[in-house]
Design a protein around this motif. Structure first.
Motif, PDB file in Angstrom:
ATOM      1  N   TYR A 170      61.870  36.636 -29.528  1.00  0.00           N
ATOM      2  CA  TYR A 170      60.994  35.682 -28.836  1.00  0.00           C
ATOM      3  C   TYR A 170      61.739  35.042 -27.666  1.00  0.00           C
ATOM      4  N   ILE A 171      62.982  34.667 -27.885  1.00  0.00           N
ATOM      5  CA  ILE A 171      63.780  34.052 -26.828  1.00  0.00           C
ATOM      6  C   ILE A 171      63.994  35.049 -25.687  1.00  0.00           C
ATOM      7  N   GLN A 172      64.223  36.325 -26.016  1.00  0.00           N
ATOM      8  CA  GLN A 172      64.357  37.349 -24.979  1.00  0.00           C
ATOM      9  C   GLN A 172      63.076  37.468 -24.162  1.00  0.00           C
ATOM     10  N   TRP A 183      74.950  33.750 -27.591  1.00  0.00           N
ATOM     11  CA  TRP A 183      74.179  34.926 -27.174  1.00  0.00           C
ATOM     12  C   TRP A 183      73.248  34.573 -26.012  1.00  0.00           C
ATOM     13  N   ILE A 184      72.595  33.411 -26.081  1.00  0.00           N
ATOM     14  CA  ILE A 184      71.700  32.990 -24.997  1.00  0.00           C
ATOM     15  C   ILE A 184      72.508  32.720 -23.731  1.00  0.00           C
ATOM     16  N   ARG A 185      73.603  31.961 -23.870  1.00  0.00           N
ATOM     17  CA  ARG A 185      74.424  31.599 -22.698  1.00  0.00           C
ATOM     18  C   ARG A 185      75.055  32.830 -22.039  1.00  0.00           C
ATOM     19  N   ASN A 186      75.292  33.878 -22.813  1.00  0.00           N
ATOM     20  CA  ASN A 186      75.871  35.106 -22.263  1.00  0.00           C
ATOM     21  C   ASN A 186      74.812  36.050 -21.711  1.00  0.00           C
ATOM     22  N   GLY A 187      73.605  35.549 -21.520  1.00  0.00           N
ATOM     23  CA  GLY A 187      72.567  36.313 -20.850  1.00  0.00           C
ATOM     24  C   GLY A 187      71.715  37.196 -21.729  1.00  0.00           C
ATOM     25  N   MET A 188      71.882  37.128 -23.053  1.00  0.00           N
ATOM     26  CA  MET A 188      71.062  37.902 -23.993  1.00  0.00           C
ATOM     27  C   MET A 188      71.113  39.390 -23.677  1.00  0.00           C
ATOM     28  N   VAL A 189      72.264  39.858 -23.213  1.00  0.00           N
ATOM     29  CA  VAL A 189      72.405  41.257 -22.802  1.00  0.00           C
ATOM     30  C   VAL A 189      72.383  42.178 -24.010  1.00  0.00           C
TER      31      VAL A 189
END
Length: 196
Positions: A85-87, A153-159
């Protein structure tokens, strides 16, 4: 949906639209009311400030995803659903993860995961062997790890796909990682004794 809930939803949607154009720190309540074409009184009737809107968004979006996954074998599926969902809402969550403090994503996730772990312990009968203070400390410990991994994970761009991280957290929370380490250590010690 009640009129009040509908108005909150419209204000939240307006803030999300503004976040597509500018950063959260640059958005004011004035920007929100102009964008939503409402009065300041209407805004303040429903929310204290822009942080309160963000908090409302977190709780209305995150609760349905992870709120019913309180058993030891289901919380990982809730975290995976939340990650996906966040992605899907990457711009919004990448923007709001930057601010800290009251009503922040960090606070929201800590509260969710602390309650989740506490409920998992209680559902497993943990109150029979643990004191309330121990349950609280254990819940906070795991909540820091779970929310911290998600925030990183979010701060690292969700790559990366989140499945690897969630699987590792599942193994850690279940004790599987420690069982593997102890088993490996015991096997190594046994082999060394046999070789002597």
């Amino acid at each position: 949906m009640s009129n009040s809930d509908f108005t909150k939803f419209m204000i939240a949607r307006g803030l999300k639209q503004l976040l597509e154009m500018k950063s959260f720190t640059d958005i004011t309540v004035g920007d929100i009311v102009r964008h939503c074409k409402i009065s300041r009184n209407t805004f303040y009737y429903h929310f204290r400030d822009k942080y309160d809107v963000i908090n409302w968004i977190f709780y209305t979006e995150i609760t349905p995803l992870i709120g019913d996954t309180v058993s030891i074998d289901k919380w990982g599926s809730g975290m995976r659903a939340l990650c996906h969902y966040i992605q899907e809402n990457k711009t919004f969550y990448s923007n709001v993860v930057q601010f800290e403090g009251q009503n922040s994503l960090s606070d929201c996730l800590m509260e969710f995961y602390e309650n989740l772990v506490q409920n998992m312990i209680l559902n497993a009968g943990g109150e029979k062997v643990l004191r309330p203070q121990q349950i609280k400390v254990i819940s906070r410990f795991y909540a820091h790890g779970m929310s911290g991994a998600l925030l990183d994970w979010i701060r690292n761009g969700m790559v990366r796909e989140p499945d690897t991280t969630v699987t590792m957290l599942e193994e850690l929370l279940s004790g599987e990682i420690f069982r593997q380490i102890i088993s490996q250590r015991d096997d190594t010690a046994f082999s060394e004794r046999q070789g002597s």
